[in-house]
Design an enzyme around this catalytic site. Sequence first.
Site, PDB file in Angstrom:
ATOM      1  N   HIS A 138       1.975  -6.765   5.442  1.00  0.00           N
ATOM      2  CA  HIS A 138       2.032  -5.298   5.528  1.00  0.00           C
ATOM      3  C   HIS A 138       3.064  -4.855   6.539  1.00  0.00           C
ATOM      4  CE1 HIS A 138      -0.119  -5.430   9.360  1.00  0.00           C
ATOM      5  NE2 HIS A 138      -1.114  -6.108   8.801  1.00  0.00           N
ATOM      6  N   CYS A 146      -2.653 -11.400   9.989  1.00  0.00           N
ATOM      7  CA  CYS A 146      -1.758 -11.005   8.896  1.00  0.00           C
ATOM      8  C   CYS A 146      -0.322 -11.402   9.210  1.00  0.00           C
ATOM      9  CB  CYS A 146      -1.843  -9.494   8.665  1.00  0.00           C
ATOM     10  SG  CYS A 146      -3.477  -8.899   8.203  1.00  0.00           S
TER      11      CYS A 146
END
Length: 496
Positions: A138, A146
């Site tokens: 992202h 992430c």
Amino acid sequence: MTASVLLAGCDTDQVSLATNAKANQPVPPKLLAAMVEKDMDLQSPILVRLFKQEAELEIWKQTRSGQFALLKTYPICRWSGDLGPKVREGDRQAPEGFYSINPSQMNPQSAYYLSFNTGYPNAFDKALGRTGSQLMVHGDCSSRGCYAMTDEQIAEIYSLGRESFFGGQKAFQLQALPFKMNPVNMAKHRNNPNMPFWKMIKEGYDHFEVTRQEPKVDFCEKKYVFDAAKAPDAKRDPVFDASAKCPAYVIPEDIASAVREKDQRDQAEYNKLVSRGTPVARMNTGIDGGMNKIFASKIPEGSTGLSERAEGSTLEMLAMAKAPGTIPGTVNPPKPNLEAIAAAPQEEPVVAVSAPAANTRVATAQPAEKSGGFFSNLGRKMGMGTADTTATAPPPQATASVAPATTSTTPPSAASRLKAAVTRFVPGHDKSKDAPKPAVAAAKPAEPAKPDTRLAATRPTLKPSVSDGAGEATQIMGAAPVVQSNSFDSRFGAVK
């Protein structure tokens, strides 16, 4: 209820690929030109590779010949955890392995500008009882397990995935790897406890390297299997279960032989490197992830963490380069976990130290207050000083008259190890300042004040393409970073 699902979730079939202007941004003209040059179609399939140590994301795209070629490499702004696979929910680990990304995993309504779900845990992870959820690629340059890019970067990556789906690709493969799996890196990390897992996924890495085709991935007996096909005498394709015994299968001979030859070359080079004493990579307990050096150079006290470093003047030189996107003011660069380091068991090293010979002389600048007056100075200038007077130039043999002496030192204290850990992660830190100083200190010029390089956090609705040279971070002298109301911590809580 539907709206809340769209805002909080990423892997739902109700999420469309392009529901807003952010998700509808076109592929930048420079990337389109690169596709033409490399004989690629806009909507041909893609494949993504991620490397933690190098902090890079690669986009590969299928050419008209049917093979994949590298289209573009993006520096990763932030990843968290350590080198190695994710094991359980909350361990902050970014996953490693082979994952499949279908249209339902694309999230145009992401709280982090745009995103797609990695698909962790896959069948292999589940067979080992590994847990975790919402592991994304992202924007926003913030990570808790992430792979985080800048908003401009993820907008570009998202557009490439979107076009491949529009072209008919059912899912694109994501290969998340600890590092580029060449002999040098395998030798450096040979003592890492994750090496058995890394050798297993290196087979898939090698399959892609020799074929330039997306390797078919299956799981059985809690392991990966790549490019499996049915045996010649089999009547149906093999059925795989990650927790069950492997069915009868074969690997096509052309692929198997090419992979075997590559592995033999890699192993021979690996053996040479080990025999030459290639240093083993340090185990950096407590450091939270990494950051590409181009981003670390833009942040006050920035560090690459577990990613490849750029020391001293190199970081300063990178600071002059354009950032690939907007770096938010809330970015948190990787730093050592001081509590974890303090809790680590103490080592008892035996350090060899070099003691200078008695007749070694050191050239220093003599302070004015110890000059001894006018007549003393005059006497020294005329050669009337005593034999132990500090020399203005060392004799030629001074550098060679150092007698080594091995002494056993006491274990370092927790405080000294904490200090060493902190100073090791400060870019441009001069370690000579930590060394014992001579009795007569050399005169030092005053250091100029360093400019404030903190970045103002700007967040436009749409992010211009990084391929077009837009998105350079801005700086305001003396300004404090703007903390956004929708910071990473508050928005991550909403997602969870």
